[in-house]
Every structure is written in C-alpha cells, then in structure tokens.
Design a protein around this motif. Structure first.
Motif, PDB file in Angstrom:
ATOM      1  N   LYS A 187       0.976  -1.012   0.020  1.00 49.90           N
ATOM      2  CA  LYS A 187       0.037   0.390   0.218  1.00 49.90           C
ATOM      3  C   LYS A 187       1.021   1.726   0.380  1.00 49.90           C
ATOM      4  O   LYS A 187       0.694   2.252  -0.295  1.00 49.90           O
ATOM      5  CB  LYS A 187      -1.408  -0.144   1.247  1.00 49.90           C
ATOM      6  N   ILE A 211      -3.261  -6.685  -7.716  1.00 50.24           N
ATOM      7  CA  ILE A 211      -3.941  -5.858  -7.159  1.00 50.24           C
ATOM      8  C   ILE A 211      -4.016  -4.878  -7.691  1.00 50.24           C
ATOM      9  O   ILE A 211      -2.787  -4.557  -8.535  1.00 50.24           O
ATOM     10  CB  ILE A 211      -3.851  -5.659  -5.578  1.00 50.24           C
ATOM     11  N   MET A 218      -8.657   0.777  -4.238  1.00 54.04           N
ATOM     12  CA  MET A 218      -7.626  -0.802  -4.376  1.00 54.04           C
ATOM     13  C   MET A 218      -8.970  -1.715  -4.829  1.00 54.04           C
ATOM     14  O   MET A 218      -9.651  -1.843  -4.733  1.00 54.04           O
ATOM     15  CB  MET A 218      -7.536  -1.361  -3.154  1.00 54.04           C
ATOM     16  N   TYR A 220      -8.437  -6.135  -5.595  1.00 44.32           N
ATOM     17  CA  TYR A 220      -8.050  -7.237  -5.672  1.00 44.32           C
ATOM     18  C   TYR A 220      -8.931  -8.591  -6.332  1.00 44.32           C
ATOM     19  O   TYR A 220      -9.646  -8.737  -6.148  1.00 44.32           O
ATOM     20  CB  TYR A 220      -7.740  -7.904  -4.397  1.00 44.32           C
ATOM     21  N   LYS A 259     -11.489  -2.461 -13.630  1.00 44.65           N
ATOM     22  CA  LYS A 259     -11.702  -3.602 -12.554  1.00 44.65           C
ATOM     23  C   LYS A 259     -12.324  -4.985 -13.375  1.00 44.65           C
ATOM     24  O   LYS A 259     -11.789  -6.280 -13.667  1.00 44.65           O
ATOM     25  CB  LYS A 259     -12.499  -4.132 -11.573  1.00 44.65           C
TER      26      LYS A 259
ATOM     27  N   HIS B 208      -2.140 -12.374   1.079  1.00 46.62           N
ATOM     28  CA  HIS B 208      -2.662 -13.220   0.111  1.00 46.62           C
ATOM     29  C   HIS B 208      -3.775 -13.909   0.246  1.00 46.62           C
ATOM     30  O   HIS B 208      -4.311 -14.216  -0.280  1.00 46.62           O
ATOM     31  CB  HIS B 208      -1.470 -13.991  -0.873  1.00 46.62           C
ATOM     32  N   PRO B 222      -9.675 -12.368  -0.401  1.00 47.67           N
ATOM     33  CA  PRO B 222      -8.440 -11.996  -0.018  1.00 47.67           C
ATOM     34  C   PRO B 222      -8.134 -10.916   0.786  1.00 47.67           C
ATOM     35  O   PRO B 222      -8.962 -10.535   2.183  1.00 47.67           O
ATOM     36  CB  PRO B 222      -8.538 -10.527  -1.150  1.00 47.67           C
ATOM     37  N   LEU B 299     -13.375  -4.028  -1.830  1.00 49.08           N
ATOM     38  CA  LEU B 299     -11.576  -4.360  -2.425  1.00 49.08           C
ATOM     39  C   LEU B 299     -11.672  -4.998  -3.537  1.00 49.08           C
ATOM     40  O   LEU B 299     -10.817  -5.520  -4.346  1.00 49.08           O
ATOM     41  CB  LEU B 299     -10.826  -5.499  -0.624  1.00 49.08           C
ATOM     42  N   SER B 300     -13.065  -6.591  -3.691  1.00 51.31           N
ATOM     43  CA  SER B 300     -13.031  -7.804  -4.674  1.00 51.31           C
ATOM     44  C   SER B 300     -14.274  -7.382  -5.193  1.00 51.31           C
ATOM     45  O   SER B 300     -14.728  -8.256  -5.736  1.00 51.31           O
ATOM     46  CB  SER B 300     -13.022  -8.414  -3.874  1.00 51.31           C
TER      47      SER B 300
END
Lengths: 305, 305
Positions: A187, A211, A218, A220, A259, B208, B222, B299-300
């Motif tokens: 980060k 990522i 952010m 992932y 994304k 991870h 994640p 995040l995902s």
C-alpha cells in the motif's frame, strides 16, 4: 478500438518441472497480442525478428487477426532467443541463455496509422525503446500501459523513471513494486509509485492474483487455483494482453471498467500457464473464456453485508 | 450459540522489524477467544496457566465476556512461554525460546456443560490433546474446526491423521497444505486433504488472503493491503476466531455462510497485525469492525458478466 503492442517476438526454450521445449515461439509482444486478440479485434504488434523466424509463426499471429505489418524482419541477423529453467515451485527461474541478436539495435518506427492509436501497451523492453515509441505518436492515446522488470530498475533506472512520467498504467510484480518504491508494504509502495507518473498501478502476484491501486481505491483480483500449472512463461504478458484487450474493446477507461479488465487479464493468464509456451493461447474458444470468467466470478462471490 | 475454544493461554515475547515486547499475553486460545468474542457472545476457553499468570490477563478475557472457568491454574508450575523474532519481510520467524511449563502435562477436562457445546475450535496443540477433548463430548457439535502446524506433521503425523478424521473444518497455511498432501498445487492438495476427514479446508496465505475448499467448491477471500503491519503473531488464530465466532453467532453452517465467516476471519486477522501482540484486539468497536468489513467487500467487488 486499435490496440498497439510494443514487445519482443522471439524464440524461447523452456524447462519446467512438467515439461521441456526446443526453440518455440515466445516473447512478450507475442503473448500480449495473442491474449488481447481474443478480446479486441484490432490488435497490432511493433517488433523485430531475424532471418531465422519461421513463416508459420507469423501465420499464427495473422490467423489470430493480429496486424503484423509492424514486425520488422531483419535479413542479416537472428531472432531474439531466451532459454530458462524453472525451479520446483515455479516461483524462481534461472536464465540459461540470452541472445539479444536483432534486439541489440531495435529502433521501432511507427507507421502513420499507428501514430494515431488509442490504446498502447509498452511491453517489457529497454525504457528508452518504450519512450521512443511514445515520442512518435501524433496524439495522446486514451491509455498507455507499461510493463517492466527489476532488470531495468537495476540497469536503467533514470530512463525508466522518465518513461513512467508518461504512462497511465504500470504493471509490475510485488518484488518489483518493493524495489521501485523502497517500501515493503504494497500500500505504501503504491502511493510512492503513483507519484512517479502512472495513474494506476497493477501489482501482479502470480498464484496470489493481482492488486490494482488508483484514484485512492484498491481492487484485488484473485488467481484461480488450477490442477495443473505447466509453464508460467508469458503469464504476466497474457495478463496485460487481456487487460488492455478488454479496455480497447470496450473503450471505457474508468477505474470501474479496469476492474473488469483485470479479471479478464487474470482469465487469460490462467489459460497461458496450462500448457508450455503459447500453446494454450493458440486455440481458445469463446466458451472457454466465458466459462473461465464465470469460475473467477464464482471464486470470490459472497453475499454479505 | 456457545463456542468452546481449546488453545494455549500463554506469555509471548516478540520482536518484529517494527517493535519489541517483554512478556505479554499471548497464546492461540487467547487470540481465538478474543477475536471470536466480538462476534459471538458466548465464548469459553479450555486451557491451562501457571502460578505466574497475572490476574489482569484473566480480567482482560473476562471483560470480553469470555468464560474462563475452563482455564486451569496450576499452582506449582509456570505459564507456557514462547519468544520469537520475525525477519524483515515478516514471512519468516525464528523461535528464540520455548518453555512448555504447564503445557508438558496438560490434560484438559471438560465441564458437563462444555460437553454439550455446539461449536468447538481446537487450537494448535498436540493432536492427542485435541482428540482427548473431542472424546469427552456428550454429543457431536454442529462444527468442529481444527488448527494445526507443520511441527505436528513432522512429530505426530499418525495422531494428527487420527484427529483429522473427526473434524469438519481444517485451517492450515499453504506450506502446511503442501506438506500434508505431498501436492504442490493447492487444488490437488485440497482434494487429498478432504479425503482425510475434514469437509472443508481453509488454506491461510497470510498477506495473500485465504482460500476455502469444500463441497466441490472454492472460495477465495483476499487480505486487505495495510499501511502498517506491526506483528503477525496470532493472525491465523484471530482468523479462526472470527470464522468460528461468526458461525456460532449465526448458527448457519452452510458453505455459503462459511464464505461470510471467512471474510469476518480475514477482518479480525487484519486488526490483529496492526499492533504488537493482542493489543489491537483488546479495544475494537463495532464500527471498527463494520468499517473494515466494508473495506473487504469493496476490495474485490466488481460488476461483471
């Protein structure tokens, strides 16, 4: 929209715990363009090969609708060659041999039409070569993405920092992000790297996914666990090809669409590693891709709040 | 519903690149129970401490509504003590000192009410100790989860394989999954391990994230990139505590609900590593947890099809 790919078109000889090849088609430009060709219908390569480069390799690219008019064929030299061997866990690879050949004096020259390109992917090459392509453009593309590696951070850092100022998206792996930023936390690393020029940073973590950092956000994207990983060569390039191919197809460069592009990149990388070299990228069907995409969606889908 | 936690309540001395502690509260049971206490209101610990164990540590657990009646206080011995040092990248830790003390002869004895427990988390201990708790139960819990480590795979594999036959969920890290199965691919590893007894396998991959296998499905959660990682000690246990705490609170043991539980586990682990030892787990607010949960969801999250 047109996606132009700068990158090596080369011969590789690869040894992994699961297979060994003679000289086969390889190179970052090859992987990127092949991968992108499944998403975008207008992909072109800027590269160079030698007198030993076989027509059937060029035909393979043409068969995937890739514009190869930007591949210079140098009659008095040989094609770039790399050979390497992967360790048991596939995370470490040793270079056995590198013959630069045509790459020693590669000065890419863009056609007039390529100078108007909307999407540009600068594959891993000397940063000055990457910059020289940028300097030839007549207009700023919608997205310029750049891939690089620790080798250039060690040997051509100033040139790398120069070209980084001009790009939108940088793709590197986690070790490289740490090296480039001097920060261990990804980060914190991302914050420093985004100050170097790129608006978006994608850190590729191999079997651990990727990522993406940008716009104070952010994202992932996981990698999908596979039964068989035969050869990681070209996985990062296939990722970049899927990512840029999807952006070029949709023409949408928002973080939200990136994304989706990242997931497509992960899908293409997951195919790449299933067979040696470019093999698996040579015969994908639309259904293969949509099925794998669904696997990725299911992998991290959860109804929670 | 009641969650019973078997695990060490101990003293640790920890050195990381970012901090160093004297003897502080530690132990798998402590981390699991503290973490779970934020999700489930009925958590109890089965453990043992010595005559040197301070009341304020017991009070800390009580203040988090944790039933400590199952913690035996052995008057003629000292509390289990571990000290260790983490390398710069935090992925490697060296044990400096281990004093088993009270653990040498730990034979947990369950109260009548604990023999009726619905959710049981067997923290990392000798597999025979884990099995002895299972053998005392009057009825089969809804979920028995077990955490273990490579040390027991090396030194007590037969006993470990015995207790694995009796559990529902196994949590181990990726290296341990590879060691236990003899397979490098985590997907192949999961298949072999699920044949050993557990219905669900969770592979913890630290920075991870974590991946869960079961019912022919996979789920990837994640880990969130953090600015600061001060101390990884107890992260895996905090994960297990969050996971089991959420299952116990909801009483829903479907694979779908385990996905949510895995995210809660990841949330709790992400707090654990922010400060040395149990510090950060001592003063979390509901808002801290719901905000971090939202960070994980974002995040995902991707809208794709």
């Amino acid at each position: 929209m047109k996606l132009l790919v700068l990158g090596t078109v080369a011969y590789d000889a690869i040894e992994t715990p699961f297979g060994k090849t003679d000289k086969i088609l390889g190179g970052a430009g090859t992987y990127i363009a092949l991968s992108a060709s499944y998403l975008d219908e207008s992909v072109g390569i800027i590269s160079i090969v030698g007198n030993d480069f076989e027509d059937e390799c060029l035909d393979l690219l043409k068969d995937h609708n890739i514009d190869i008019s930007g591949i210079e064929i140098k009659k008095d030299d040989k094609t770039f060659f790399w050979s390497g061997r992967y360790s048991q866990d596939m995370n470490v690879r040793d270079t056995i041999n590198t013959e630069l050949n045509v790459l020693s004096n590669f000065s890419p020259v863009l056609s007039d039409k390529d100078k108007e390109v909307d999407f540009l992917m600068l594959g891993n090459l000397h940063p000055s070569t990457q910059l020289s392509v940028l300097k030839q453009l007549n207009k700023r593309p919608k997205i310029v993405a750049l891939d690089t590696m620790n080798f250039w951070m060690d040997s051509a850092l100033d040139e790398l920092l120069n070209v980084l100022k001009e790009v939108d998206v940088l793709t590197i792996n986690d070790q490289e992000a740490r090296q480039l930023s001097g920060e261990y936390s990804l980060k914190l690393a991302s914050r420093k790297i985004l100050e170097m020029g790129p608006k978006v940073l994608i850190i590729k973590k191999g079997e651990h996914g990727a990522i993406m950092f940008g716009e104070d956000k952010m994202f992932y994207g996981p990698a999908i666990p596979l039964d068989i990983v035969n050869d990681p060569t070209g996985a990062g390039d296939s990722f970049a090809g899927g990512f840029m191919g999807y952006l070029a197809k949709t023409g949408d460069c928002s973080f939200e669409n990136m994304k989706r592009a990242l997931i497509y990149g992960s899908v293409m990388a997951s195919f790449c590693i299933e067979e040696m070299g470019t093999k698996r990228l040579e015969y994908l069907s639309k259904k293969d891709i949509s099925d794998r995409l669904q696997d990725f969606i299911n992998l991290s889908k959860v109804d929670i709040n």
